[in-house]
Design a protein around this motif. Structure first.
Motif, PDB file in Angstrom:
ATOM      1  N   ARG A 167      -6.049   8.705   9.495  1.00 12.71           N
ATOM      2  CA  ARG A 167      -5.040   7.758   9.015  1.00 12.71           C
ATOM      3  C   ARG A 167      -4.019   8.427   8.085  1.00 12.71           C
ATOM      4  N   TYR A 200     -12.597   8.754  12.079  1.00 14.77           N
ATOM      5  CA  TYR A 200     -12.141   7.366  11.961  1.00 14.77           C
ATOM      6  C   TYR A 200     -13.319   6.440  12.268  1.00 14.77           C
ATOM      7  N   GLU A 234      -4.195   5.496  13.014  1.00 21.42           N
ATOM      8  CA  GLU A 234      -4.083   4.433  12.018  1.00 21.42           C
ATOM      9  C   GLU A 234      -4.652   3.154  12.596  1.00 21.42           C
ATOM     10  N   GLU A 235      -4.993   2.234  11.699  1.00 21.47           N
ATOM     11  CA  GLU A 235      -5.701   1.022  12.126  1.00 21.47           C
ATOM     12  C   GLU A 235      -4.942   0.235  13.185  1.00 21.47           C
TER      13      GLU A 235
END
Length: 262
Positions: free
Chosen positions: A28, A215, A250-251
């Motif tokens: 991220r 992640y 990233e989320e």
């Protein structure tokens, strides 16, 4: 496993230098400007009859359902304007079929765009549990397998892949992507990120996020969802070549769906 696909290369025989190769993880994190960048789109195949019926597939293969066909077309529409620099696909038929459907919607596909089928992004080998109901323990699966094949439970050999086996072939795949990029761009300079499409599998993607991006992988990867990773090539101090890389996601770039869920 006990399906009719050739076994994955025994990566224990691969030079350990591959595993030790320098690469860093930036979960991220923002990648640096100016470094060669590759956007990797990991797409899970469409729903199969086994997904619908809660059966563990692994290297065994089952056909796409009508919903799975629709999902593959929908994600194709969602990604239709992307011009892919290279495309990789698991060699299992459910992935190949899903990719064909996805690409049929693409408006930027050039006639000379080759699709590379590779066992490196094949689903995990789940050993004796393949083609059995999801959620069975290894002990339960061995008992079922033994009874079905008329052998003693103690004689059942489980061939499941270990986490380290999976991680090694993922690293080998990333090395392949890096080398392909550098072969097309010897200077490593591009005016835009390279776009790489990978049609693969849920178990593979979950572990890819965990092992290669550090992640926290979602509980499940949805059929035909897209997870986008940024791969940045880097040079070690004093090196003239791009000899390492970092990966970031990233989320809001994990498990993206392009179809309406009921």
């Amino acid at each position: 496993g006990h399906c009719d696909y050739p076994p994955i290369i025994d990566f224990k025989l691969i030079s350990s230098s591959l595993v030790r190769q320098a690469f860093t993880i930036k979960s991220r994190a923002k990648v640096n400007k100016g470094m060669p960048k590759i956007d990797i789109y990991l797409v899970r195949h469409g729903e199969t009859t086994a997904n619908r019926d809660e059966i563990l597939q692994g290297h065994c293969d089952y056909p796409l359902t009508d919903l799975g066909i629709l999902q593959a077309k929908e994600v194709g529409i969602g990604l239709k304007d992307i011009s892919w620099d290279f495309i990789y696909c698991s060699d299992l038929p459910r992935a190949v079929h899903s990719l064909d459907l996805l690409l049929s919607e693409n408006t930027n596909r050039s006639d000379n765009m080759a699709v590379v089928q590779t066992e490196l992004i094949r689903e995990l080998n789940f050993g004796v549990r393949e083609s059995m109901r999801r959620g069975l323990s290894l002990k339960e699966a061995k008992e079922i397998f033994a009874k079905k094949n008329g052998i003693a439970v103690k004689d059942v050999v489980d061939t499941s892949e270990s986490d380290s086996d999976v991680s090694i072939r993922q690293i080998k795949f990333l090395q392949t992507v890096k080398e392909e990029f550098l072969s097309r761009s010897s200077s490593g300079e591009m005016d835009r990120p390279f776009k790489v499409l990978c049609m693969t599998h849920g178990g593979f993607i979950r572990r890819f996020l965990r092992f290669q991006c550090n992640y926290p992988s979602p509980d499940s990867i949805k059929n035909c969802s897209v997870s986008i990773l940024s791969m940045e090539l880097e040079k070690s101090e004093g090196s003239e070549s791009f000899d390492k890389y970092s990966l970031a996601t990233e989320e809001d770039k994990v498990n993206i769906v392009y179809f309406k869920e009921e």
